[in-house]
Design a protein around this motif. Structure first.
Motif, PDB file in Angstrom:
ATOM      1  N   MET A   8     -18.679  -3.790   8.201  1.00 48.60           N
ATOM      2  CA  MET A   8     -19.106  -3.410   9.255  1.00 48.60           C
ATOM      3  C   MET A   8     -20.421  -4.370  10.182  1.00 48.60           C
ATOM      4  SD  MET A   8     -19.593   0.597   7.859  1.00 48.60           S
ATOM      5  CE  MET A   8     -19.362   1.044   9.850  1.00 48.60           C
ATOM      6  N   PHE A   9     -20.886  -5.180   8.952  1.00 46.98           N
ATOM      7  CA  PHE A   9     -22.041  -5.336   8.915  1.00 46.98           C
ATOM      8  C   PHE A   9     -21.489  -6.623   9.881  1.00 46.98           C
ATOM      9  CE2 PHE A   9     -23.896 -10.029   7.676  1.00 46.98           C
ATOM     10  CZ  PHE A   9     -24.733  -9.970   8.206  1.00 46.98           C
ATOM     11  N   GLU A  10     -20.362  -7.599   9.778  1.00 51.66           N
ATOM     12  CA  GLU A  10     -19.790  -8.726  10.052  1.00 51.66           C
ATOM     13  C   GLU A  10     -19.304  -7.908  11.549  1.00 51.66           C
ATOM     14  OE1 GLU A  10     -16.349  -9.786   8.429  1.00 51.66           O
ATOM     15  OE2 GLU A  10     -16.315 -10.990  11.108  1.00 51.66           O
ATOM     16  N   ARG A  11     -19.214  -6.867  11.674  1.00 53.09           N
ATOM     17  CA  ARG A  11     -18.348  -6.647  13.240  1.00 53.09           C
ATOM     18  C   ARG A  11     -19.652  -6.600  13.744  1.00 53.09           C
ATOM     19  NH1 ARG A  11     -12.808  -3.548  14.594  1.00 53.09           N
ATOM     20  NH2 ARG A  11     -13.716  -3.321  16.509  1.00 53.09           N
ATOM     21  N   GLN A  12     -20.621  -5.458  13.408  1.00 60.24           N
ATOM     22  CA  GLN A  12     -20.873  -4.280  14.286  1.00 60.24           C
ATOM     23  C   GLN A  12     -22.973  -5.860  14.401  1.00 60.24           C
ATOM     24  OE1 GLN A  12     -21.562  -0.277  13.688  1.00 60.24           O
ATOM     25  NE2 GLN A  12     -19.175  -0.429  12.640  1.00 60.24           N
ATOM     26  N   ALA A  13     -22.879  -5.677  13.686  1.00 60.43           N
ATOM     27  CA  ALA A  13     -24.084  -6.559  13.487  1.00 60.43           C
ATOM     28  C   ALA A  13     -24.485  -8.404  13.365  1.00 60.43           C
ATOM     29  CB  ALA A  13     -25.588  -6.358  12.065  1.00 60.43           C
ATOM     30  N   LEU A  14     -23.977  -8.941  12.670  1.00 62.67           N
ATOM     31  CA  LEU A  14     -23.853 -10.307  12.327  1.00 62.67           C
ATOM     32  C   LEU A  14     -23.394 -11.014  14.277  1.00 62.67           C
ATOM     33  CD1 LEU A  14     -24.401 -13.166  10.817  1.00 62.67           C
ATOM     34  CD2 LEU A  14     -22.361 -12.798   9.579  1.00 62.67           C
ATOM     35  N   GLN A  15     -21.849 -10.514  14.197  1.00 62.57           N
ATOM     36  CA  GLN A  15     -21.189 -11.404  15.508  1.00 62.57           C
ATOM     37  C   GLN A  15     -21.393 -10.786  17.227  1.00 62.57           C
ATOM     38  OE1 GLN A  15     -19.455 -13.746  15.181  1.00 62.57           O
ATOM     39  NE2 GLN A  15     -18.031 -13.338  14.034  1.00 62.57           N
TER      40      GLN A  15
END
Ligand SMILES: [Zn+2]
Length: 228
Positions: free
Chosen positions: A112-119
């Motif tokens: 979730m972090f990768e998709r919603q925050a990191l990218q």
């Protein structure tokens, strides 16, 4: 009597949702599986917590992500640091500096972090994607800070991940140790990443927390809610 009626009305809503008498979007339904693309709301933490005791639900949640993983067999209960419902993650839309072992809630929170925050942070600051996450590990059978006494670290149950840096599509490297102290685009990106991680992980400790975290973000799904 009036109190009883109020209680009945309050209980009827959740029961109707649970029984499927009322249709609500999955993200507002505590019994619906977690979708990686769902924006975080007040139910997200609860849904992530449920995944630890329900491997089936975990697999359902991960099916909505691009995470590549294999299921790790539970270790015997008498192991010093028993691992339960743990996965080995090989990668996702990003490469990993190496695969890592982590509890299901950590893996789903990471997705979730990768998709919603990191990218989104990488697109906002650099106009390009993150292609690799450099990490320092997840499982280590030890106490916090490696002390000989005290409580076990979240790393002892593979319920934590330490991230040291990122690589972008154009090959640029961003490093927590080197870039956090600056005030350029790299530093701005790292602050956005830290703030975004706090929406998905229960505990986020970085260079602002103490010197032991000057070179990484510690992300875990333990019971301590902190964002530093
Ligand atoms: Zn850590």
């Amino acid at each position: 009597m009036r109190l009883l009626i109020i209680l009945l009305v309050l209980a009827a809503g959740p029961v109707a949702v649970w029984r499927g008498w009322i249709e609500v979007p999955d993200r507002w339904n505590p019994w619906a599986p977690l979708d990686i693309a769902e924006p975080v709301n007040f139910l997200t933490r609860y849904k992530l917590g449920r995944l630890q005791s329900d491997p089936q639900l975990c697999v359902q949640a991960l099916a909505t992500s691009s995470v590549r993983y294999s299921v790790q067999a539970d270790s015997p209960a008498d192991a010093k640091c028993p691992l339960v419902n743990v996965l080995r993650v090989q990668g996702s839309d990003v490469r990993l500096s190496s695969s890592f072992l982590a509890t299901c809630p950590v893996v789903v929170a990471f997705a979730m972090f990768e998709r919603q925050a990191l990218q989104p942070a990488a697109q906002a600051v650099f106009g390009q994607a993150v292609t690799q996450v450099d990490h320092l590990g997840s499982f280590a059978c030890r106490n916090i800070y490696g002390r000989s006494e005290g409580r076990l670290s979240q790393h002892a149950t593979a319920n934590a991940l330490d991230i040291a840096g990122f690589r972008l599509a154009d090959g640029r490297r961003i490093n927590v140790l080197k870039d956090w102290p600056g005030d350029d685009a790299n530093a701005r990106f790292l602050r956005q990443v830290r703030d975004g991680a706090c929406k998905h992980f229960n505990t986020v400790l970085g260079p602002e927390y103490n010197a032991a975290h000057r070179n990484h973000f510690h992300l875990d799904m333990g019971g301590w809610s902190v964002c530093r």
